[in-house]
Design a protein around this motif. Structure first.
Motif, mmCIF file in Angstrom:
data_model
loop_
_atom_site.group_PDB
_atom_site.id
_atom_site.type_symbol
_atom_site.label_atom_id
_atom_site.label_comp_id
_atom_site.label_asym_id
_atom_site.label_seq_id
_atom_site.Cartn_x
_atom_site.Cartn_y
_atom_site.Cartn_z
ATOM 1 N N ARG A 22 -7.791 101.160 65.743
ATOM 2 C CA ARG A 22 -8.489 101.560 64.521
ATOM 3 C C ARG A 22 -7.849 102.791 63.906
ATOM 4 O O ARG A 22 -7.676 102.882 62.684
ATOM 5 C CB ARG A 22 -9.972 101.826 64.809
ATOM 6 N N CYS B 86 -4.523 101.843 62.196
ATOM 7 C CA CYS B 86 -4.629 101.108 60.932
ATOM 8 C C CYS B 86 -5.179 101.985 59.816
ATOM 9 O O CYS B 86 -5.110 101.621 58.642
ATOM 10 C CB CYS B 86 -5.497 99.855 61.106
ATOM 11 N N ARG C 174 -8.285 102.846 59.067
ATOM 12 C CA ARG C 174 -9.535 102.435 58.445
ATOM 13 C C ARG C 174 -10.728 103.090 59.129
ATOM 14 O O ARG C 174 -10.713 103.300 60.343
ATOM 15 C CB ARG C 174 -9.697 100.911 58.499
ATOM 16 N N VAL D 215 -14.732 103.402 60.398
ATOM 17 C CA VAL D 215 -15.626 102.482 61.098
ATOM 18 C C VAL D 215 -16.323 101.569 60.101
ATOM 19 O O VAL D 215 -16.464 100.363 60.319
ATOM 20 C CB VAL D 215 -16.660 103.267 61.933
ATOM 21 N N VAL E 18 -13.836 98.869 58.841
ATOM 22 C CA VAL E 18 -13.568 97.860 59.866
ATOM 23 C C VAL E 18 -14.757 96.913 59.989
ATOM 24 O O VAL E 18 -14.592 95.688 60.080
ATOM 25 C CB VAL E 18 -13.259 98.528 61.225
ATOM 26 N N THR F 224 -19.330 98.019 65.857
ATOM 27 C CA THR F 224 -17.976 98.565 65.767
ATOM 28 C C THR F 224 -17.836 99.826 66.603
ATOM 29 O O THR F 224 -16.858 100.007 67.337
ATOM 30 C CB THR F 224 -17.628 98.868 64.300
ATOM 31 N N PHE G 57 -13.697 92.865 65.045
ATOM 32 C CA PHE G 57 -13.085 94.192 65.019
ATOM 33 C C PHE G 57 -11.594 94.082 64.709
ATOM 34 O O PHE G 57 -11.061 94.834 63.882
ATOM 35 C CB PHE G 57 -13.298 94.873 66.368
ATOM 36 N N CYS H 19 -9.438 95.429 61.442
ATOM 37 C CA CYS H 19 -8.277 96.318 61.527
ATOM 38 C C CYS H 19 -7.031 95.704 60.884
ATOM 39 O O CYS H 19 -5.966 96.327 60.872
ATOM 40 C CB CYS H 19 -7.981 96.658 62.980
#
Length: 259
Positions: free
Chosen positions: A18, A21, A23, A25, A28, A39, A57, A61
């Protein structure tokens, strides 16, 4: 991922993914079709995750199904009993079913209306305006706590209810938010709509309504985005007004409000 052998190692790897990437929470969760609480628990919780939530998840991502495979193989090594117990396929995160009466494909219908065309043809994006209405629908869908009732889009004939609903559908699909089902209810029966919903969550064809609701109650990680256009035009009288779908999160465009 071949070196991941414990639940703690899987949680740590998911957390690293995560962060890599970039992003949040919330992003995602929205893109993966899972709750924010789920998440968070996947990377820091002590509860046993489901395979569907891990797949969601990974989708959130930005991983493709091919790149998800080694992660899910790691999950199967760590939780072999849960993998063997799963009897139904997982919903395809980020993918949308678009159906109409008789189970026919309705992608042309939603695609054209979402681009400002009235017929099932035309690829040029002619959609203009309605930003406030679209933002309101999207805000309702992404709320942390979902109200236990549908969101209803009402208006006079020709006001653009179907266009707003279809625009949100194609935006969400393009952003890989899902899974979702969009249904053109004109002439549809209860069985048509039930088949679309059960297919959206990954249940076998011709599953019953009881099977669907038991499945949803048993797995709280499932979140299907459901859009129904023209529910006031269905063929089955006992479905008019949304009866039978009161416990399912969905958005409806039509001239009459669900009761």
């Amino acid at each position: 991922m071949s070196r991941v052998r414990t639940a703690e190692e899987l949680r740590t790897s998911l957390g690293q993914l995560r962060r890599q990437c970039g992003r949040s929470v919330r992003d995602v969760a929205r893109k993966g079709g899972i709750g924010q609480g789920t998440t968070t628990n996947l990377v820091s919780g002590s509860t046993t995750p489901t395979r569907k939530s891990v797949a969601g998840f990974l989708t959130g991502c930005g991983l493709s199904p091919a790149h998800q495979r080694p992660w899910l193989e790691a999950y199967d090594r760590i939780y072999p009993d849960r993998h063997r117990a799963g009897s139904s396929p997982a919903p395809v995160m980020g993918r949308w079913l678009m159906r109409k009466g008789g189970g026919a494909d309705a992608r042309g219908y939603f695609s054209s209306r979402g681009r400002g065309h009235r017929g099932d043809v035309g690829q040029a994006d002619m959609f203009r305006g309605r930003a406030e209405a679209i933002a309101a629908v999207r805000a309702w869908l992404s709320a942390d706590e979902q109200p236990q009732r549908p969101l209803v889009i009402t208006g006079q004939p020709g006001a653009g209810k179907s266009a707003v609903l279809a625009r949100v559908v194609i935006e969400l699909e393009n952003e890989q938010c899902g899974p979702g089902a969009a249904i053109n209810a004109q002439g549809a029966t209860f069985a048509d709509i039930l088949d679309a919903v059960t297919a959206g969550v990954g249940l076998p064809a011709r599953s019953t309504a009881d099977t669907l609701f038991e499945y949803l109650r048993a797995d709280q990680d499932i979140r299907l985005l459901l859009f129904v256009d023209g529910l006031d035009e269905v063929a089955t009288a006992d479905l008019q007004g949304g009866k039978g779908l009161d416990s399912t999160p969905w958005a409806f465009a039509g001239r009459t409000a669900p009761t």
